[in-house]
Scaffold this motif. Sequence first.
Motif, PDB file in Angstrom:
ATOM      1  N   ARG A 724      47.768  44.321 -10.920  1.00 30.13           N
ATOM      2  CA  ARG A 724      47.413  42.973 -11.322  1.00 30.13           C
ATOM      3  C   ARG A 724      48.643  42.080 -11.185  1.00 30.13           C
ATOM      4  N   ALA A 725      48.386  40.811 -10.934  1.00 31.18           N
ATOM      5  CA  ALA A 725      49.487  39.850 -10.790  1.00 31.18           C
ATOM      6  C   ALA A 725      49.025  38.493 -11.284  1.00 31.18           C
ATOM      7  N   SER A 726      49.967  37.739 -11.816  1.00 30.06           N
ATOM      8  CA  SER A 726      49.647  36.398 -12.296  1.00 30.06           C
ATOM      9  C   SER A 726      50.858  35.499 -12.100  1.00 30.06           C
ATOM     10  N   VAL A 727      50.601  34.215 -12.030  1.00 26.95           N
ATOM     11  CA  VAL A 727      51.658  33.216 -11.964  1.00 26.95           C
ATOM     12  C   VAL A 727      51.327  32.152 -13.002  1.00 26.95           C
ATOM     13  N   GLY A 728      52.328  31.378 -13.373  1.00 21.25           N
ATOM     14  CA  GLY A 728      52.058  30.359 -14.374  1.00 21.25           C
ATOM     15  C   GLY A 728      53.232  29.439 -14.599  1.00 21.25           C
ATOM     16  N   ALA A 729      52.986  28.480 -15.471  1.00 19.01           N
ATOM     17  CA  ALA A 729      54.014  27.515 -15.863  1.00 19.01           C
ATOM     18  C   ALA A 729      54.090  27.470 -17.380  1.00 19.01           C
ATOM     19  N   SER A 730      55.270  27.167 -17.867  1.00 15.65           N
ATOM     20  CA  SER A 730      55.491  27.115 -19.312  1.00 15.65           C
ATOM     21  C   SER A 730      56.157  25.807 -19.687  1.00 15.65           C
ATOM     22  N   ILE A 731      55.886  25.392 -20.896  1.00 20.55           N
ATOM     23  CA  ILE A 731      56.616  24.280 -21.516  1.00 20.55           C
ATOM     24  C   ILE A 731      57.280  24.830 -22.769  1.00 20.55           C
ATOM     25  N   PHE A 732      58.603  24.725 -22.821  1.00 18.24           N
ATOM     26  CA  PHE A 732      59.367  25.174 -23.979  1.00 18.24           C
ATOM     27  C   PHE A 732      59.730  23.949 -24.815  1.00 18.24           C
ATOM     28  N   TRP A 733      59.489  24.046 -26.109  1.00 23.96           N
ATOM     29  CA  TRP A 733      59.815  22.937 -27.005  1.00 23.96           C
ATOM     30  C   TRP A 733      60.520  23.489 -28.222  1.00 23.96           C
ATOM     31  N   THR A 734      61.803  23.185 -28.316  1.00 24.17           N
ATOM     32  CA  THR A 734      62.590  23.616 -29.468  1.00 24.17           C
ATOM     33  C   THR A 734      62.500  22.533 -30.533  1.00 24.17           C
ATOM     34  N   THR A 735      61.854  22.853 -31.636  1.00 22.75           N
ATOM     35  CA  THR A 735      61.630  21.886 -32.705  1.00 22.75           C
ATOM     36  C   THR A 735      62.304  22.363 -33.984  1.00 22.75           C
ATOM     37  N   PRO A 736      62.500  21.460 -34.946  1.00 21.82           N
ATOM     38  CA  PRO A 736      63.084  21.878 -36.222  1.00 21.82           C
ATOM     39  C   PRO A 736      62.224  22.875 -36.973  1.00 21.82           C
ATOM     40  N   ILE A 737      60.926  22.937 -36.681  1.00 19.93           N
ATOM     41  CA  ILE A 737      60.060  23.881 -37.384  1.00 19.93           C
ATOM     42  C   ILE A 737      59.882  25.161 -36.582  1.00 19.93           C
ATOM     43  N   GLY A 738      60.642  25.349 -35.516  1.00 18.28           N
ATOM     44  CA  GLY A 738      60.566  26.586 -34.755  1.00 18.28           C
ATOM     45  C   GLY A 738      60.349  26.336 -33.278  1.00 18.28           C
TER      46      GLY A 738
END
Length: 767
Positions: A724-738
């Motif tokens: 199996r294989a997959s591709v994707g995109a991520s959004i990283f958000w560093t916030t004060p609550i984690g």
Amino acid sequence: MSKKLGKRGVALVTALTISVPAGLLVPQPAAAYVFNDVRIEGAQRIEPATILSYANIARGQDVSAGELNDALQRLQNSGLFETVEIVPQGGMLVIRVREYPTINQITFEGNRRIKDEQLAQGIQSQARRVYQPSLAMADASNIAQAYAAEGRLAARVDPKIIRRSDNRVDLVFEIREGDLTEIERIGFTGNRSYSDRRLRQVLESKQAGLLRTLIRRDTFAPERVPVDEKLLTDFYRSRGFADFKVQGIAPEIARERDAFYITFNIQEGPRYRFARIDTISQIPGVDAAPFAAQNRVKRGAYYNPAAIDNTIRRMETVAIQQGLDFVNIEPRVTRNPHDQTLNLVFALTRGPRVFVERIDIEGNTTTRDEVIRREFTSVEGDPFNPREIRNAAERIRALGYFSNANVDSRPGTSDERVIVDVNVEEQPTGSLSFGASYGVNSGVGVNISLNETNFLGRGQTVGVTIATAKGDRQASINLIEPYFLGRDLRFRFRTWYSETEALNSDYDTRTMGLSPSIEFPISENGRLELRYKINEDKLENLDEGSSKILRDEEGTRLSSGVGYTYSWDTRRTGLDPLTSYKIEFAQDFAGLGGDVKSVTTTALAGIESRAWREEVTLRAEIEAGAVHALSDYDTWILDRFRGGGKIRGFEPNGIGPRDLNAENEDALGGNYFWAARAEAQFPLGLPEEYGISGGLFADVGSIWGLDQTIGNGGAVVDDSMHIRASVGASIFWTTPIGPLRFNFSHAVRKEDYDEEQNFDLTISTRF
């Protein structure tokens, strides 16, 4: 004639004392007075003898106008009186005073950010004591400083008094808190190798951004400026810039005092690589060869003080092993500016004969002395090693028990002895955490965690975690003793309980168990954990349409066994600031009693590196595992691998062998798996203070292999290794609550029966 002058002097004094609360006596150069008596008027609390002692006017002797003025000044400067008059009346001197009123009560108005109780602790004025304007002004300044520490430099504090009867006043501090004094912009001049964006990531201070009301690091704090300077220096020098300097730091405040603009003026200098590296001995009878074998500085590598420091530490260990005292490892660096290289010589020299007389520890009210003392490799009576003392200070700070820790040395009772002073300031080490998580299948989950990292001041960790989500409940208790038996042995005891109800399946599970373990170093970057585990697992409430393979496995099984994990992680020494490697290899042997008889093996290798001027972070991992049944035992669903995020883009239990003849088409898990993951994290062009970045990833792998393959209707289940294989995109958000991570994925290679998961979000909240 002299009588007329005296009357004029009286008139002038009276005029001045009326127009100014504490008037000045105008000296009359030719006048002289003789007083046979002194009358004091207006004194209520102050004894006449006290007033006379301040005035210091002698009876029956000539007194000049200048001496009267001096007496007036002494009474004014005593701080006891609001107004003072000195009036000569023939042979009598009249001293009229008005005492400062008594403070009836102290109140604060306009404060919302800091409570009255906190402000009251920072002032010296007190109710039922004499009001002193100078003290009230000093108190106002202290209150303003308290607000400045909170990042509100625009705060204004005005002390006011409200007159009451009986010579009493109410003291009121009128406070205008103002807005937070934020860091509006952090800039750099002189940087060519790294962008402003990358350098801002290094600093402790942060620019104000979208979450300025929650992020406290975007407020200007003068004490963070030297920390930022050191962070910048360490960043550049660890990357080869041996001559790097911060030439100046220019913080500028806006006219409204609500914003700061900070500019770092830096000089990068050339980037050096190591060229020739030698080790020499200047101590008679000491061979340099064993020391040279410990060198970890590589020819052609960029200059890095951490690599030099690591080599010195290893060489000092050799000296200890050989019983050599007072050996000093001196790094001698020669620059070659024409080709930007460095020649490095490790010189073994004889150091001064100095011993540690004692180690004094102060400031620890909760933490026991032995918790701090064990961070020293030297004890009383050992040869004094300044470098080891510095390393001990770093280890003490790294414990996380103290807000500040200073380790210094001072002369002892003789020239050959030193005393090591340790001064610490403790900080809270307990935390109560509330968490939330979200999954497409599990829905919203909540967890509560109570954690104490310095239990009873012993340096032990005690943690309790409770988590719940749709169809999933977990609880665990974790105990850690980092210095078991007084040695570098990390003892851990863990117990857990978990239930799932149809979590992306048509059955329920329950598992409970406990596991004691012990972990210790076996190399510079390597550690070994040995453990025992006993657990009872239950598979129940299978649906009528479930696979025959699962129905045969329904019930409870007890597992008892031992295991180990070897981990090797270069982040433990941090010699390469750009690239880190991690390797883990683990095996668990079940069969020491109980029902389960198997060997479970897992392995993982990963790399993380920064590229493109360190703007992009690249990560890659490869992981694999196998479960081998022993004797006549067959693995069951709770032994086997079931996905669980190993390949993104698929649901838990979404890949692997599946009984397609069963009504529920149950996922059965597999005895084997492998997965390879790669991703890149990069800026999106948004202001970095927002903490938002993007990423791309690609995963590939498989789960396969069953001991029993006969499913419903006697059909053979396909347990082949389908990739199996997959591709994707991520959004990283560093916030004060984690940290938040949004994953958007698409399966590019899958089986028809696989279950995809195109979106996932994880939230971890802590406060």
